[in-house]
Design a protein around this motif. Structure first.
Motif, PDB file in Angstrom:
ATOM      1  N   ASN A  49      32.158   1.330  31.402  1.00 15.26           N
ATOM      2  CA  ASN A  49      33.403   2.039  31.667  1.00 15.26           C
ATOM      3  C   ASN A  49      33.168   3.534  31.896  1.00 15.26           C
ATOM      4  O   ASN A  49      32.146   4.081  31.492  1.00 15.26           O
ATOM      5  CB  ASN A  49      34.413   1.793  30.545  1.00 15.26           C
ATOM      6  CG  ASN A  49      33.862   2.182  29.217  1.00 15.26           C
ATOM      7  OD1 ASN A  49      33.352   3.281  29.077  1.00 15.26           O
ATOM      8  ND2 ASN A  49      33.925   1.285  28.260  1.00 15.26           N
ATOM      9  N   VAL A  50      34.130   4.126  32.557  1.00 10.45           N
ATOM     10  CA  VAL A  50      33.940   5.502  33.011  1.00 10.45           C
ATOM     11  C   VAL A  50      34.694   6.510  32.150  1.00 10.45           C
ATOM     12  O   VAL A  50      34.679   7.700  32.427  1.00 10.45           O
ATOM     13  CB  VAL A  50      34.418   5.669  34.470  1.00 10.45           C
ATOM     14  CG1 VAL A  50      33.561   4.853  35.389  1.00 10.45           C
ATOM     15  CG2 VAL A  50      35.869   5.273  34.595  1.00 10.45           C
ATOM     16  N   THR A  51      35.329   6.026  31.116  1.00 14.88           N
ATOM     17  CA  THR A  51      36.150   6.916  30.296  1.00 14.88           C
ATOM     18  C   THR A  51      35.298   7.990  29.622  1.00 14.88           C
ATOM     19  O   THR A  51      34.205   7.716  29.153  1.00 14.88           O
ATOM     20  CB  THR A  51      36.878   6.099  29.225  1.00 14.88           C
ATOM     21  OG1 THR A  51      37.536   5.036  29.860  1.00 14.88           O
ATOM     22  CG2 THR A  51      37.870   6.961  28.472  1.00 14.88           C
ATOM     23  N   GLN A 107      35.584  10.414  26.456  1.00 10.95           N
ATOM     24  CA  GLN A 107      36.412  10.544  25.259  1.00 10.95           C
ATOM     25  C   GLN A 107      36.752  12.002  25.081  1.00 10.95           C
ATOM     26  O   GLN A 107      36.071  12.725  24.356  1.00 10.95           O
ATOM     27  CB  GLN A 107      35.661   9.988  24.055  1.00 10.95           C
ATOM     28  CG  GLN A 107      35.452   8.498  24.128  1.00 10.95           C
ATOM     29  CD  GLN A 107      36.755   7.727  24.030  1.00 10.95           C
ATOM     30  OE1 GLN A 107      37.705   8.180  23.431  1.00 10.95           O
ATOM     31  NE2 GLN A 107      36.807   6.550  24.639  1.00 10.95           N
ATOM     32  N   ASP A 117      36.389  14.838  22.163  1.00 10.27           N
ATOM     33  CA  ASP A 117      35.047  14.769  21.594  1.00 10.27           C
ATOM     34  C   ASP A 117      33.984  15.093  22.627  1.00 10.27           C
ATOM     35  O   ASP A 117      33.060  15.849  22.389  1.00 10.27           O
ATOM     36  CB  ASP A 117      34.771  13.380  21.024  1.00 10.27           C
ATOM     37  CG  ASP A 117      35.880  12.949  20.080  1.00 10.27           C
ATOM     38  OD1 ASP A 117      36.585  13.847  19.600  1.00 10.27           O
ATOM     39  OD2 ASP A 117      36.035  11.744  19.841  1.00 10.27           O
ATOM     40  N   VAL A 146      38.764  46.488  42.319  1.00 16.67           N
ATOM     41  CA  VAL A 146      39.229  47.812  42.692  1.00 16.67           C
ATOM     42  C   VAL A 146      40.740  47.827  42.931  1.00 16.67           C
ATOM     43  O   VAL A 146      41.266  48.751  43.526  1.00 16.67           O
ATOM     44  CB  VAL A 146      38.512  48.318  43.959  1.00 16.67           C
ATOM     45  CG1 VAL A 146      37.041  48.483  43.690  1.00 16.67           C
ATOM     46  CG2 VAL A 146      38.746  47.375  45.119  1.00 16.67           C
ATOM     47  N   CYS A 169      42.625  46.221  44.970  1.00 13.19           N
ATOM     48  CA  CYS A 169      43.032  46.331  46.369  1.00 13.19           C
ATOM     49  C   CYS A 169      44.207  45.402  46.660  1.00 13.19           C
ATOM     50  O   CYS A 169      44.842  45.512  47.691  1.00 13.19           O
ATOM     51  CB  CYS A 169      41.878  45.999  47.294  1.00 13.19           C
ATOM     52  SG  CYS A 169      41.404  44.286  47.233  1.00 13.19           S
ATOM     53  N   GLU A 170      44.446  44.447  45.779  1.00 12.08           N
ATOM     54  CA  GLU A 170      45.566  43.516  45.921  1.00 12.08           C
ATOM     55  C   GLU A 170      45.422  42.582  47.107  1.00 12.08           C
ATOM     56  O   GLU A 170      46.393  42.044  47.616  1.00 12.08           O
ATOM     57  CB  GLU A 170      46.910  44.249  45.957  1.00 12.08           C
ATOM     58  CG  GLU A 170      47.104  45.068  44.711  1.00 12.08           C
ATOM     59  CD  GLU A 170      48.518  45.583  44.540  1.00 12.08           C
ATOM     60  OE1 GLU A 170      49.448  44.942  45.013  1.00 12.08           O
ATOM     61  OE2 GLU A 170      48.675  46.648  43.896  1.00 12.08           O
ATOM     62  N   MET A 171      44.176  42.417  47.556  1.00 10.18           N
ATOM     63  CA  MET A 171      43.942  41.410  48.594  1.00 10.18           C
ATOM     64  C   MET A 171      44.240  40.026  48.028  1.00 10.18           C
ATOM     65  O   MET A 171      44.810  39.168  48.693  1.00 10.18           O
ATOM     66  CB  MET A 171      42.486  41.424  49.034  1.00 10.18           C
ATOM     67  CG  MET A 171      42.118  42.584  49.894  1.00 10.18           C
ATOM     68  SD  MET A 171      43.044  42.521  51.407  1.00 10.18           S
ATOM     69  CE  MET A 171      43.315  44.230  51.676  1.00 10.18           C
ATOM     70  N   PRO A 193      47.659  49.176  40.025  1.00 10.45           N
ATOM     71  CA  PRO A 193      46.428  49.933  40.220  1.00 10.45           C
ATOM     72  C   PRO A 193      46.523  51.320  39.589  1.00 10.45           C
ATOM     73  O   PRO A 193      47.594  51.774  39.204  1.00 10.45           O
ATOM     74  CB  PRO A 193      46.302  50.038  41.732  1.00 10.45           C
ATOM     75  CG  PRO A 193      47.634  49.697  42.289  1.00 10.45           C
ATOM     76  CD  PRO A 193      48.522  49.208  41.201  1.00 10.45           C
ATOM     77  N   PRO A 240      43.920  55.242  39.201  1.00 16.34           N
ATOM     78  CA  PRO A 240      42.623  55.880  39.426  1.00 16.34           C
ATOM     79  C   PRO A 240      41.638  55.456  38.332  1.00 16.34           C
ATOM     80  O   PRO A 240      41.994  55.395  37.167  1.00 16.34           O
ATOM     81  CB  PRO A 240      42.933  57.368  39.352  1.00 16.34           C
ATOM     82  CG  PRO A 240      44.250  57.472  38.700  1.00 16.34           C
ATOM     83  CD  PRO A 240      44.984  56.198  38.903  1.00 16.34           C
ATOM     84  N   GLU A 271      36.958  54.484  43.232  1.00 16.75           N
ATOM     85  CA  GLU A 271      37.870  55.420  42.585  1.00 16.75           C
ATOM     86  C   GLU A 271      39.131  54.750  42.059  1.00 16.75           C
ATOM     87  O   GLU A 271      40.008  55.399  41.550  1.00 16.75           O
ATOM     88  CB  GLU A 271      38.252  56.514  43.570  1.00 16.75           C
ATOM     89  CG  GLU A 271      38.608  55.963  44.937  1.00 16.75           C
ATOM     90  CD  GLU A 271      38.709  57.064  45.969  1.00 16.75           C
ATOM     91  OE1 GLU A 271      39.819  57.553  46.155  1.00 16.75           O
ATOM     92  OE2 GLU A 271      37.674  57.429  46.565  1.00 16.75           O
ATOM     93  N   ARG A 272      39.185  53.442  42.185  1.00 14.30           N
ATOM     94  CA  ARG A 272      40.421  52.762  41.863  1.00 14.30           C
ATOM     95  C   ARG A 272      40.096  51.549  41.002  1.00 14.30           C
ATOM     96  O   ARG A 272      39.057  50.924  41.164  1.00 14.30           O
ATOM     97  CB  ARG A 272      41.024  52.321  43.198  1.00 14.30           C
ATOM     98  CG  ARG A 272      42.402  51.810  43.182  1.00 14.30           C
ATOM     99  CD  ARG A 272      42.750  51.505  44.632  1.00 14.30           C
ATOM    100  NE  ARG A 272      43.891  50.632  44.676  1.00 14.30           N
ATOM    101  CZ  ARG A 272      45.043  50.954  45.233  1.00 14.30           C
ATOM    102  NH1 ARG A 272      45.184  52.102  45.838  1.00 14.30           N
ATOM    103  NH2 ARG A 272      46.038  50.115  45.243  1.00 14.30           N
ATOM    104  N   PRO A 279      37.281  41.297  48.391  1.00 12.07           N
ATOM    105  CA  PRO A 279      36.165  41.961  49.062  1.00 12.07           C
ATOM    106  C   PRO A 279      35.093  42.431  48.088  1.00 12.07           C
ATOM    107  O   PRO A 279      34.019  42.834  48.511  1.00 12.07           O
ATOM    108  CB  PRO A 279      36.836  43.147  49.760  1.00 12.07           C
ATOM    109  CG  PRO A 279      38.019  43.445  48.926  1.00 12.07           C
ATOM    110  CD  PRO A 279      38.462  42.153  48.319  1.00 12.07           C
ATOM    111  N   GLU A 280      35.377  42.399  46.823  1.00 15.63           N
ATOM    112  CA  GLU A 280      34.437  42.926  45.834  1.00 15.63           C
ATOM    113  C   GLU A 280      33.801  41.813  45.006  1.00 15.63           C
ATOM    114  O   GLU A 280      33.081  42.096  44.050  1.00 15.63           O
ATOM    115  CB  GLU A 280      35.172  43.885  44.891  1.00 15.63           C
ATOM    116  CG  GLU A 280      35.871  45.038  45.590  1.00 15.63           C
ATOM    117  CD  GLU A 280      34.896  46.085  46.065  1.00 15.63           C
ATOM    118  OE1 GLU A 280      33.814  46.199  45.477  1.00 15.63           O
ATOM    119  OE2 GLU A 280      35.208  46.779  47.051  1.00 15.63           O
TER     120      GLU A 280
END
Ligand code: SF4
Ligand code: SF4
Ligand code: FES
Lengths: 178, 344, 528
Positions: free
Chosen positions: A36-38, A40, A43, A69, A71-73, A87, A89, A97-98, A121-122
């Motif tokens: 069986n693939v269960t 548990q 545990d 940073v 950037c809120e992307m 954000p 400084p 810087e942010r 991006p970071e």
């Protein structure tokens, strides 16, 4: 081009149904003896495959500085609109810087699509393999910056669930102290 | 009747009742474990060793639950319905012989609660009563789905009881008696004197009809969760619901016992004269009965977790257009054979 | 008039316009950085290059003028000039220019506040290359303060020199200049002459990239999170057109909006940073009724009832005080309620400043004095003495708001009243003297029209959502009016008040929001 699909004409043998029924019974009977693939669950822990998208983390540089940073992307990319950033400084000298003064993710709204980590991006935000972070109130399921950085500490070295100290698993702190 | 006779009967009743209830508990556990294994799962394994105490836990849970009686139901009937279903299910077992006789206190005691000379009829009659439980539950719930479930159940029962009765008729023809003990005696001897070999067609029809009788998949149209949200027991909770639950399993046990009695020689161990072995022989016969029953109970579960549910029109077509003619045909065949034999 | 062909489109335009203007006026996009309609043309960025047939090299369209040519030099016998803005040569040249501009420009869009409204981003995306071939190290310079509010990030600067020309031509203060030449050139100020004039904030607006930043907005938010709402500045009677950028219930910045009839392209720092005044005030968000020395909050029904009870006590001795800070509609309604005695508090003034470019900061620091006088008949000149002679016992005051500092004389006058009702958005000195305070909207939350000192009606649009239980000022006044006199009309929207106002005052006849629009409507019949 149209394809002509010939419908299957059942033979007399088919129409008896009994052989087919027998075959069905044999199939289930064979499963009776399968392993069986269960897992548990409390545990044993399921170890998610690589690239699993679970709880978020905010990465840090080796010297402890937060990578994000603000950037809120990520929050722009987020289809569930669940990342909220304030954000400001950055308090560190040199370089970026942010930084995020606040960074909250509403885990109840999140759909764990991973768009945020793709947008970043970071390489600052990442989804980890942690999947069991349930909690008792809605507020507790909004994870803040400190919580996200803590998740980074928990997951940076190796797969979280292979760690010996599994009791820590239930102690991922997603709550915000307000 | 003397006091001893009365005590013996009382003990027999209690033993059979306790055994049936125990059987129900075992079946509840078995159903869950077997279905789990068939789906590559583990099933309940937390309560007690390997989870064997799970039915007890379930029972406690049922007891602790709030017993809801919805406002708009027909109260007396609503409360009575589960009992109407459960009691006949338990009563049926009274006529089934579960072993050869033993000699105790200088008497020969038959392992059977009541040796009724119309045993087969008694069983058919009681199983028909139990459907009232379902219909009444559905009707008194004052709920569309429940009502539909009850109606389906009654229509289904009528359709399949016919075929079942006719299948049994051929057995009765062979045995020449309605008494179950006689039917068993009729099958004693070699393997091939079992009715399954003498009446394979009747066995098939009987088996299918029994599934329909007990409302087990693939014939559980009266509860069909996907369409009827539970059917006749939608509105039931707590112990009342548990009674439906128990009745289902009690019915299964009776049905399995009946199948064994009618087609597999009952407690008979082939090629063995149990009477000559004394107490040991009796134990052997009981064991053989239980083993055969266990196989059929397993089959019940096995079938449930293998086949999907019928559509209602398919169910009706199968019952009226296939099983009934086949059963009639089988009677003619048997009767013809017997006539030919009698004529020499 | 010269006939022009730009990208196959025939355009007839006045001689003396530039090719860039001609293209823009006809919906043909030519990218540019150093050109600004209000500033001298320098042609330094080269972004606007186009090909003009008959000229050996590409021309900067911002500095190429259209004029009539003699008939023998006309192209195809009829065009005075044929311009291509989309051919391969121009496209390639734009790519090259952008590559040059990006040589030293850092790729720090993720921390740059201009991202989202940056022309370098937009043009790079539209016209530029996807990658740079520049392998050397970028030139890195530290940030510098040019003035108390303006920071320059030298790395991002593309030397379009708009800011320099702004200080020379618009503010006339000439603080900024380009220091050194070529690779070493940078925008600088002299130490003893920092960029601290009242128009300094505009340089951050006009900078096409994120080089000039206002410390007020730096690292505060991202531009795409903000809601932009055109409105009008309410800090002097000029009424500069502005865009208000807000997120949920917070204003983050104001920028100037183009309106050639009022403010051109710019605004002053008084108005730009003025919205902060409303942030840390003691807002009134529920109707307040005096109880002894303190106030208790009440619901609207009781507050209005209390108001009319107070007014009715001294019906004939009640005066209304209108306000040059409120909209025409509010003043109109108040004027309708208190027809007999209507006055206003002494005006709030400041220094009148006019810049060489004609940009003006008015001495009258209230936005709607003209409108108030237009709309309210018989505002008494000397309210103080009128109160004495008429024995006024009750005042209904439209509060001027946080700018009104009450002097002792007025404190005394108001203190002597039997009852004072104040419609205000904050617990100002005035509101503290009141018996009932009705919570209205703060300046950037209001809707209505105001009239600037040149007679231009402009549309104030609400930029923030309504807070808690406060109601629009006109609605409060209407409720009071209805309660006092059941026969008066009940308006469901502001437009109906304006219509009513137009019936009373000829100048305002037919005014609708639609007519006022984004650019305003002059009641002098000509643009002022
Ligand atoms: S995983 Fe998707 S839904 Fe969740 S925070 Fe990231 S972008 Fe938003
Ligand atoms: S996590 Fe990445 S994408 Fe999100 S704000 Fe931080 S740096 Fe930007
Ligand atoms: S806009 Fe023409 S050269 Fe800059």
């Amino acid at each position: 081009m149209a394809t002509i699909v010939k419908s299957y004409e059942p033979t007399f043998w088919d129409k008896l149904y009994l052989p087919a029924l027998m075959r069905g019974l044999i199939v289930t009977f064979r499963h009776f003896f399968r392993k069986n693939v269960t897992i548990q669950y409390p545990d044993q822990k399921h170890i998610p495959p690589e690239g699993y998208r679970g709880l978020h983390r905010l990465n840090k540089y080796p010297e402890g500085r937060i990578k994000c940073v603000a950037c809120e992307m990520c929050s722009a990319a987020c289809p569930a609109d669940c990342i909220h950033i304030i954000p400001g400084p950055s308090p560190w000298d040199g370089g970026k810087e942010r930084y995020p003064v606040r960074f909250d993710i509403d885990l109840l709204r999140c759909i764990f699509c991973g768009f945020c980590e793709m947008a970043c991006p970071e390489e600052a935000i990442e989804l980890t393999e942690i999947y069991d972070f349930s909690d008792y109130t809605r507020d507790d399921l909004v994870i803040d910056k400190e919580g996200l950085l803590e998740v980074y500490d928990l997951t940076k070295d190796q797969n979280y669930y292979t760690k010996k100290n599994l009791s820590k698993a239930s102690s991922v702190n997603t709550s915000i102290d307000t | 009747m003397d006091l001893l006779g009365f005590t013996i009967i009382l003990v027999k009743v209690l033993v059979v009742f306790a055994a049936t209830m125990l059987g129900v508990l075992v079946m509840i556990y078995a159903e869950r474990r077997v279905s789990a294994f068939m789906q590559d799962r583990v099933g309940p394994n937390r309560v007690g060793p390997k989870g064997v105490l799970q039915p007890i836990a379930d029972g406690i849970k049922f007891l602790m639950k709030e017993d809801l009686v919805p406002e708009k139901v027909d109260k007396p009937i609503f409360i009575l319905a589960p009992a109407i279903l459960l009691i006949p299910a338990l009563m049926t077992f009274a006529v089934i012989p579960f072993g050869s006789s033993i000699n105790l206190f200088g008497r020969e005691i038959a392992l059977q609660v009541a040796d009724v000379n119309v045993g087969v009829l008694y069983i058919l009659a009681l199983t028909s009563i139990s459907v009232y439980g379902i219909v009444l539950a559905g009707w008194s719930s004052n709920n569309k789905y429940s009502l539909l479930g009850g109606l389906r159940s009654s229509a289904q029962l009528i359709s399949y009881e016919l075929a079942m009765g006719l299948a049994v008729v051929s057995i009765i023809l062979l045995a020449g008696s309605l008494r179950l003990n006689d039917i068993i005696t009729d099958q004693q001897g070699s393997f091939f004197s079992w009715n399954i070999f003498r009446q394979p067609l009747a066995f098939l029809i009987f088996l299918i009809a029994v599934y329909a009788e007990t409302n087990r998949l693939p014939f559980d149209l009266s509860e069909a969760e996907q369409e009827l949200v539970g059917g006749y027991h939608t509105e039931y909770s707590s112990m009342k619901f548990a009674m439906f639950f128990m009745a289902e399993y009690a019915n299964m046990i009776t049905a399995a016992a009946l199948t064994v009695t009618l087609f597999f020689g009952g407690w008979d161990v082939p090629l063995l004269d149990e009477g000559s072995l004394g107490l040991f022989g009796t134990l052997l016969s009981v064991l053989s009965f239980l083993l055969k029953m266990a196989f059929f109970l397993f089959l019940f579960i096995w079938v449930r977790w293998t086949f999907p549910r019928f559509r209602y029109d398919q169910l009706m077509r199968l019952g009226w257009k296939v099983m009934l003619p086949l059963a009639l045909f089988n009677i003619f065949l048997t009767a013809g054979y017997l006539t030919l034999k009698a004529l020499g | 008039m010269p006939l022009l062909k730009i990208d196959g489109k025939e355009i007839e335009i006045k001689s003396g316009t530039t090719v860039l203007q001609a293209a823009e006026a006809n919906g043909i996009e030519i990218p540019y950085y150093c050109y600004h309609p209000a500033l001298e043309i320098v042609g330094s960025c080269r972004m606007c290059l186009v090909q003009v047939e008959g000229m050996p090299k590409l021309q900067v369209s911002c500095n190429t003028f259209v004029s009539d040519v003699s008939s023998d030099r006309k192209v195809d016998g009829k065009y005075d000039m044929v311009v291509h803005t989309q051919n391969d040569l121009v496209v390639q040249e734009r790519k090259n220019i952008l590559e040059f501009l990006l040589l030293n420009h850092p790729l720090d869009c993720s921390v740059c506040d201009q991202a989202g409204e940056c022309y370098l981003q937009d043009y790079s995306f539209k016209f530029g290359n996807a990658h740079s071939r520049f392998d050397e190290n970028k030139r890195v310079r530290p940030n510098e303060f040019l003035g108390s509010q303006i920071v320059i990030n030298h790395n991002r600067c593309i030397m379009c020199s708009q800011c320099v020309r702004f200080t020379q031509e618009i503010s006339g203060t000439s603080e900024l200049f380009v220091e050194a030449r070529g690779y070493n050139s940078k925008i600088a100020v002299l130490e003893d002459n920092p960029l601290d004039n009242l128009l300094a904030g505009n340089v951050a607006d006009i900078c096409p990239v994120g080089a000039l930043l206002s410390t007020d907005y730096i690292h505060k938010n991202r531009i795409w999170n903000l809601k932009k709402q055109p409105s009008v500045c309410q800090d002097c009677s000029v009424g500069c057109n502005v865009d208000v950028f807000s997120q949920t219930d917070q204003i983050l910045r104001l920028t100037a909006r183009e309106n050639l009839d009022v403010n051109g392209y710019f605004m002053c720092d008084i108005g730009r940073y003025g919205f902060h005044r409303y942030e840390e005030i003691d807002r009134v968000l529920q109707p307040m009724v005096r109880k002894g020395d303190s106030f208790v909050s009440a619901d609207w029904e009781t507050a209005i009832q209390k108001t009319i009870d107070l007014i009715k006590k001294n019906k004939s001795n009640t005066a209304g005080i209108v306000s040059p800070f409120h909209t025409n509609e509010s003043n109109f309604l108040l004027g309708q309620i208190f027809k007999d005695v209507l006055g206003s508090l002494p005006p709030i003034t400041g220094e009148e400043i006019t810049y060489p470019s004609g940009f003006r900061i008015s001495a009258d620091r209230s936005p709607n004095t003209r409108g108030m006088n237009d709309i309210c008949e018989g505002i008494v000149e000397d309210l103080a003495s009128k109160i004495k002679t008429q024995d006024i016992r009750t005042l209904f005051i439209l509060d001027d708001g946080v700018d009104r500092k009450l002097d002792d004389k007025w404190k005394k006058i108001i203190g002597k009243m039997d009852s004072v009702i104040v419609l205000s958005y904050a617990m100002t000195d005035l509101a503290k003297l009141a018996h009932v305070v009705l919570p209205g909207h703060a300046p950037l939350e209001r809707e209505g029209t105001i009239t600037n000192d040149k007679g231009r009606i402009q549309w104030l649009r609400p930029s923030l959502p309504v807070k808690v239980e406060s109601k629009p000022d006109w609605e409060i006044l209407m409720l009071v009016r209805n309660a006092l006199d059941k026969k008066t009309e009940h308006f469901v929207e502001l437009g109906e008040v304006m219509k009513k106002m137009g019936e009373k005052f000829e100048n305002y006849a037919g005014i609708t929001f639609f007519k006022v629009g984004n650019q305003g409507y002059s009641i002098n019949g000509k643009s002022s």
